[in-house]
Design a protein around this motif. Sequence first.
Motif, short mmCIF file in Angstrom:
data_model
loop_
_atom_site.label_atom_id
_atom_site.label_comp_id
_atom_site.label_asym_id
_atom_site.label_seq_id
_atom_site.Cartn_x
_atom_site.Cartn_y
_atom_site.Cartn_z
N LYS A 156 0.82 -1.21 0.00
CA LYS A 156 0.00 0.00 0.00
C LYS A 156 0.86 1.27 0.00
O LYS A 156 0.57 2.22 -0.73
N SER A 157 1.90 1.30 0.80
CA SER A 157 2.73 2.52 0.94
C SER A 157 3.39 2.91 -0.37
O SER A 157 3.53 4.10 -0.68
N LEU A 158 3.81 1.93 -1.15
CA LEU A 158 4.47 2.23 -2.42
C LEU A 158 3.54 2.99 -3.36
O LEU A 158 4.00 3.78 -4.19
N CYS A 159 2.22 2.79 -3.21
CA CYS A 159 1.25 3.43 -4.10
C CYS A 159 1.25 4.95 -3.97
O CYS A 159 0.83 5.66 -4.89
N PHE A 160 1.71 5.47 -2.82
CA PHE A 160 1.85 6.93 -2.72
C PHE A 160 3.32 7.38 -2.67
O PHE A 160 3.64 8.50 -3.02
N GLN A 161 4.21 6.48 -2.26
CA GLN A 161 5.61 6.89 -2.16
C GLN A 161 6.26 7.07 -3.53
O GLN A 161 6.98 8.06 -3.76
N LEU A 162 6.02 6.15 -4.47
CA LEU A 162 6.64 6.28 -5.78
C LEU A 162 6.08 7.47 -6.57
O LEU A 162 6.87 8.25 -7.14
N PRO A 163 4.76 7.69 -6.62
CA PRO A 163 4.26 8.89 -7.30
C PRO A 163 4.81 10.18 -6.69
O PRO A 163 5.06 11.15 -7.41
N ALA A 164 5.01 10.20 -5.39
CA ALA A 164 5.56 11.40 -4.74
C ALA A 164 6.94 11.73 -5.28
O ALA A 164 7.30 12.91 -5.43
N LEU A 165 7.73 10.71 -5.61
CA LEU A 165 9.08 10.93 -6.11
C LEU A 165 9.08 11.37 -7.58
O LEU A 165 10.03 12.00 -8.04
N LEU A 166 8.02 11.01 -8.31
CA LEU A 166 7.97 11.28 -9.74
C LEU A 166 7.22 12.56 -10.10
O LEU A 166 7.34 13.05 -11.22
N LYS B 107 6.04 16.71 -9.43
CA LYS B 107 6.59 17.96 -8.93
C LYS B 107 5.98 18.29 -7.57
O LYS B 107 4.82 17.97 -7.30
N GLY B 108 6.74 18.96 -6.74
CA GLY B 108 6.23 19.37 -5.44
C GLY B 108 6.42 18.30 -4.38
O GLY B 108 7.15 17.32 -4.57
N ILE B 109 5.77 18.50 -3.27
CA ILE B 109 5.90 17.61 -2.12
C ILE B 109 4.57 16.92 -1.85
O ILE B 109 3.50 17.52 -1.96
N ALA B 110 4.62 15.63 -1.53
CA ALA B 110 3.42 14.88 -1.15
C ALA B 110 3.28 14.95 0.36
O ALA B 110 4.25 14.74 1.10
N ILE B 111 2.07 15.22 0.83
CA ILE B 111 1.81 15.29 2.27
C ILE B 111 1.02 14.05 2.66
O ILE B 111 -0.07 13.79 2.13
N VAL B 112 1.60 13.28 3.57
CA VAL B 112 1.01 12.01 4.00
C VAL B 112 0.46 12.16 5.40
O VAL B 112 1.18 12.55 6.33
N VAL B 113 -0.82 11.85 5.57
CA VAL B 113 -1.46 11.90 6.89
C VAL B 113 -1.34 10.54 7.54
O VAL B 113 -1.76 9.52 6.97
N SER B 114 -0.76 10.49 8.71
CA SER B 114 -0.55 9.24 9.43
C SER B 114 -1.03 9.40 10.87
O SER B 114 -0.74 10.42 11.51
N PRO B 115 -1.77 8.43 11.42
CA PRO B 115 -2.40 8.62 12.73
C PRO B 115 -1.48 8.43 13.93
O PRO B 115 -1.80 8.86 15.03
N LEU B 116 -0.34 7.77 13.74
CA LEU B 116 0.52 7.45 14.88
C LEU B 116 1.95 7.94 14.65
O LEU B 116 2.51 7.79 13.56
#
Length: 706
Positions: free
Chosen positions: A44-54, A56-65
Amino acid sequence: MASLQQSLKQYFGYDSFRDGQEEIINQALLNRDLLIIMPTGGGKSLCFQLPALLKKGIAIVVSPLISLMQDQVTALQDNGIGATFLNSTLDFQEVRRREQNILSGKIKLLYLAPERLVSERFQDFLNSIVSTIGISFFAMDEAHCISEWGHDFRQEYRQLRQLRFRFPNIPLMALTATATTRVQKDIISQLNLKNPAIHRFSFNRSNLYYEVQPRQKRTYQQVLNLIQHLEGSGIIYCFARKTTEDLASRLREDSISALPYHGGLNDEMRSQYQNSFIRDDVRIMVATVAFGMGINKPDVRFVIHHDLPRNIESYYQESGRAGRDSEPSKCILLYNPNDKYKIDYFIKQKSNLQEQKIAYQQLTKVIEYAETNYCRRIVQLGYFGEKFKGDCDGCDNCLNPKEIEDWTIEAQKFLSCIARVEEKFGIKHIIEILRGSRAEKIYKYGHHLLSTYGIGKDKTSTQWEYLGKSLIYQGLLNQTNDSYRILKLNKESWEILRLKKQVKIAVENNSIEKRLTEFNPKALEIELLLQRLKKLRKTLADKENIAPYVIFGDSTLKIMAQIQPKTLETLSKLSGVTEYKLQKYGDKFLREILAFCHQEILPTNLPNHTQMKTLQLYQQNLTVTEIAKERGLTISTIMSHFAELIELKQPINLDKFVNIEKQKKILNIIHQLGNQPLKVIKDKLGDNYTYDEIRLVKAWQKKINN
């Protein structure tokens, strides 16, 4: 621009995507809103981590803990990826330093708690990000927390609905491991997702093995035996806080590193214990359900449930913390039917009758899972609305199917006895009548005068109890839903008594021979190298103050042990090895592999056929007595096999048969007397030592000397 596969290898070291990942990433790159329901371990994490690297700009990830975001950031940084978090653990100066790195474009992924993201004080900085480097997308991890219908609703997640109104053109991505149809709709509504692409994957975790064992009276010994025969880190879930404390303490007394974890511990202690577990300083975590979401440890090899969970969803979540790296792992439930009375007590505390009804339905399903004789995945996945054909080859019922036998005559005896006591008693009393018990209450009610008294002495109490439960489970007999659990005949019961219906039940298949697996001589060499690589990984991780899996996952180390690369070029091609990690760790692991290949002296002689059969049964965790019985040989003969196997450098643990102090004394006498017959050595040692113990130690000494 590099292809997605090239980027995957460059940043994460993987050669191919898992099911569905590539399509999701492509849609993320097209700025679509996304809802992703992917089980733990699915990537699941790769689904947002790889697009974030490809993008422009910064991806903001909301995490509960806090612990979850810190672990993910550490893993990304160890891949050479610009990632950071902002949370309450940081002082003002450190926050300012990280904010400067963000605005200068050094960071591609920023992890935040939902409270910080929507707080008024953070909005100015958020506006600065938008105006300087831009936001590529928002990713809401554990998105089920936004729904009051989810299993872990969190009020602070509700505030995330503000994002769509404040940033209408920035894509939103919601991710969760489990979500019913109702929760999915709520997530879409609460976040105001625009025509989202919905990706829902199978809940089936094929790498997990599921097993249910009857919980024995000597439960601690049962747990200890399991742990001693299981590899790697594990979690033991318990119902009560006191049980976690007691069990962890007893395990430590038996030299097994274990810590308790429950809601009664303060935050600092819980954090300390959790880090010890994640970094492999402690092997076992004995916990209540307080130890749950956010445990970012992919290499948990087993989860044991000491008590019955309250529902299937809880069990799926808790057992699912095993094998997040997709490596084979075990999930074992210790089942005592009396556990349902504890859960029943808590259900009765609910004031809402509808909630009580739902809770009872959930309890019924988890009992069905524990007692079923067919594929356990059918029950488990069926709870989430997913049909499964069975024959999973990954649960105890499928791997060791029970034999179906006709027990119609026994069922008639059982049901006839219920009729003769006017349907006023429970299973235990019926069994006592059938087996001719002389208990006072039998005579008190005059039940020793019944025609069914003593007609069931040919079966054990356990067998009669199993029959009774099978009748109830198959709907052939009713049982009241109160503390008395009275047995009641139904229409099907009378059809059995009138010979209009047969009763067939599944019974244990006692043939152990079918469980034998092919022995691979190469496996010993691979295992020895794997242990050396794990030891090196732990040493490096301790120096860097990170979890061992951050350096290389278990799956990557296994490939190294199997392939045994001799050059950095070959090492670079293995799954999980990025260019960054190759430069940082490659030489160290390559040296360890080369040293092993040059130094390790492996056995040249292999066991013969009879030795091999004994070794295979030993590897199935059978005792010496069980092996002797299965093979039709004496215990002494089996012990001779073990001695021969030790000399052949096969993986027999001498400590299981001879304690350390005895080993020392036997070796001391052997050194004094030289290579003498067993009787001479035993006469010197005395009656406290057996010939088998001496034979095994002599074999071990020969192995060392050779």
